[in-house]
Design an enzyme around this catalytic site. Structure first.
Site: not given
Length: 510
Positions: A248, A285
């Site tokens: 990720e 993120c």
């Protein structure tokens, strides 16, 4: 489990973001010890996989209890190494414990095993399909979430829940916290009856490389930068036996404001956008990095004014991240953006500017630096003239974890097509809800098209996170006694299953 650290030549040192002074050093794990740790995990894998999911739930509950017992100590240590503040870290410790328990419940529910039975017929043999754990998983945690996405974060919790031993590579930004968390986890797992080798920690950059290359490692889970994730992905694909990497990495997360929203509440949108992209000094993120707004509302200035009013004093996690913010700002300006408003970071230590930039929509071209993430409290505002322009802009964006549509109301005519357009390029679409923060639930999807993640079908948060660490096996005409316990006819683990095309619950009722 964790190995003694005395006598090693190389060390990893963490620093205090508030003033840059060293916090602590931990000896790096040498190659032979990494091999031994992985071998122990390989030896433990059959026992970990063979334990009933409800037992693994007990293991995860024990680890969660251990984290909570040591919460005060852990929060103080984490603040020293991350500068994230006691309030934020207190919330994150609670989240870490709750996540561990959540994944235990997902395991005990059992549907992740996908047990499916087709009885023999005149035309086909008896078939039994069940998901099997992959084996040892190498976990690389994130710098920005020292509890929720690190040593005992989503990746570790979901891999253990799925029946896989875990070897974690400590993050250098909070290495002493990583070691302390590992010791707590090891003690809790041992007391709960988990086999030796269920969990381990290694430290040091080379140890991470050795870990990915170790033959016994069956999968890699990573949360962090695009450069780091791609480096691990390449290492895994260079192995003789290629293994999956669930990285990720994150990219620019777009926000599109409709004409109705811009006309009715632009100042409110600006305040919400600033609050979201500066949260945690922009070190999320899911930080929204690009705001697309209809022309004619002076949006860049309004957002800049909101930033000035908020006046965040950003402290970054590491010296390199702080330096990268300044480099990123320079790169964005060189690519055609202009700084509209900036505010200084915290004095001393790893402070960094927060900034709002603007650019013409024509500058959003494939390959432009404007389409890449600047990790920090930095965001770009771009105006669009019409539907054609915003569609074209969305078409050149990189894959992202999340995209947001800000609407005037539930009858906004632009909302449906914008939601559909974002669906093509993100893993999660939020409507009138800022994307920062990721709930750990059954329906969550925390992933996205390349390069946001290395596997767009996977999620690193939520119940489906377990799916990354199992693979399906079908048994044809096998006697029942030869099947895994999860797939046997008497259903000893009480799992939901599908039999001859019809679902049965844990009690065998259809």
């Amino acid at each position: 489990m964790s190995q003694p650290v005395a006598g090693r030549a190389r060390t990893t040192t963490s620093f205090r973001p508030y003033d840059g002074r060293p916090v602590g050093s931990v000896a790096d794990t040498p190659a032979d010890v990494v091999r031994a740790v992985v071998e122990q995990a390989v030896d433990a894998a059959p026992a970990v996989a063979g334990v009933a999911p409800a037992r693994r739930r007990d293991w995860l509950r024990a680890v969660a209890d251990g984290v909570e017992r040591h919460a005060e100590e852990l929060i103080a240590l984490a603040d020293e190494e991350t500068g994230l503040g006691v309030a934020r870290l207190t919330s994150e410790v609670a989240r870490c414990a709750d996540q561990l328990r959540f994944y235990g419940e997902v395991a005990a529910e059992g549907s992740y095993l996908g047990v499916t039975v087709d009885g023999a017929t005149a035309a086909s043999p008896r078939l039994v399909r069940v998901n099997q754990p992959l084996g040892p998983v190498a976990v690389f945690g994130a710098s920005n979430f020292p509890f929720a996405f690190s040593v005992l974060g989503n990746d570790t919790a979901s891999a253990l829940a799925a029946g896989c031993p875990v070897v974690v590579k400590a993050h250098p930004a909070h290495v002493t916290l990583s070691v302390r968390l590992a010791l707590i986890a090891e003690g809790a797992l041992r007391a709960a009856g988990a086999p030796e080798g269920t969990f381990a920690l290694v430290t040091g950059r080379e140890a991470g490389v050795d870990l990915v290359r170790a033959e016994g490692v069956a999968a890699v889970a990573f949360t962090g930068s695009q450069a780091g994730g791609l480096a691990l992905w390449r290492l895994a694909n260079e192995r003789e036996r290629v293994i999956p990497v669930y990285a990720e990495m994150g990219t620019v997360n777009p926000v599109v404001v409709t004409r109705a929203a811009a006309a009715s509440r632009m100042e409110d949108v600006a305040r919400g956008f600033v609050g979201s992209f500066t949260l945690g000094a922009g070190q999320f993120c899911t930080k929204p990095g690009l705001l697309l707004v209809p022309a004619g509302h002076d949006a860049a200035r309004v957002v800049g004014d909101a930033l000035a009013q908020a006046a965040p004093r950003s402290v970054m996690l590491t010296e390199e991240i702080a330096a990268s913010v300044e480099r990123g700002l320079g790169d964005l300006v060189a690519a055609g953006a202009a700084v509209v408003r900036d505010v200084p970071g915290a004095d001393g230590g790893w402070g960094a500017r927060a900034a709002v930039l603007s650019a013409p929509i024509s500058a959003l071209r494939t390959g432009s630096r404007l389409l890449e993430e600047c990790f920090g409290a930095v965001a770009l505002v771009v105006e669009y003239a019409d539907e054609r322009e915003v569609r074209a802009a969305l078409g050149v964006l990189q894959g992202s974890l999340a995209g947001t549509v800000v609407t005037g109301d539930d009858a906004d005519p632009d909302a449906p097509w914008l939601v559909e357009a974002l669906t093509r390029t993100v893993g999660r679409v939020t409507v009138n809800d800022w994307p920062t923060g990721v709930a750990y639930t059954w329906a969550q999807q925390h992933g996205g098209p390349w390069p946001a993640t290395s596997n767009a079908a996977a999620t690193s948060v939520g119940a489906a996170a377990l799916d990354r660490f199992v693979r399906p096996v079908t048994y044809q005409s096998a006697p029942d006694a030869w099947l895994p316990l999860a797939a046997r006819a008497d259903n000893p683990w009480g799992l939901p299953r599908r039999v001859d095309g019809r679902r049965e619950d844990q009690r065998g009722e259809r």
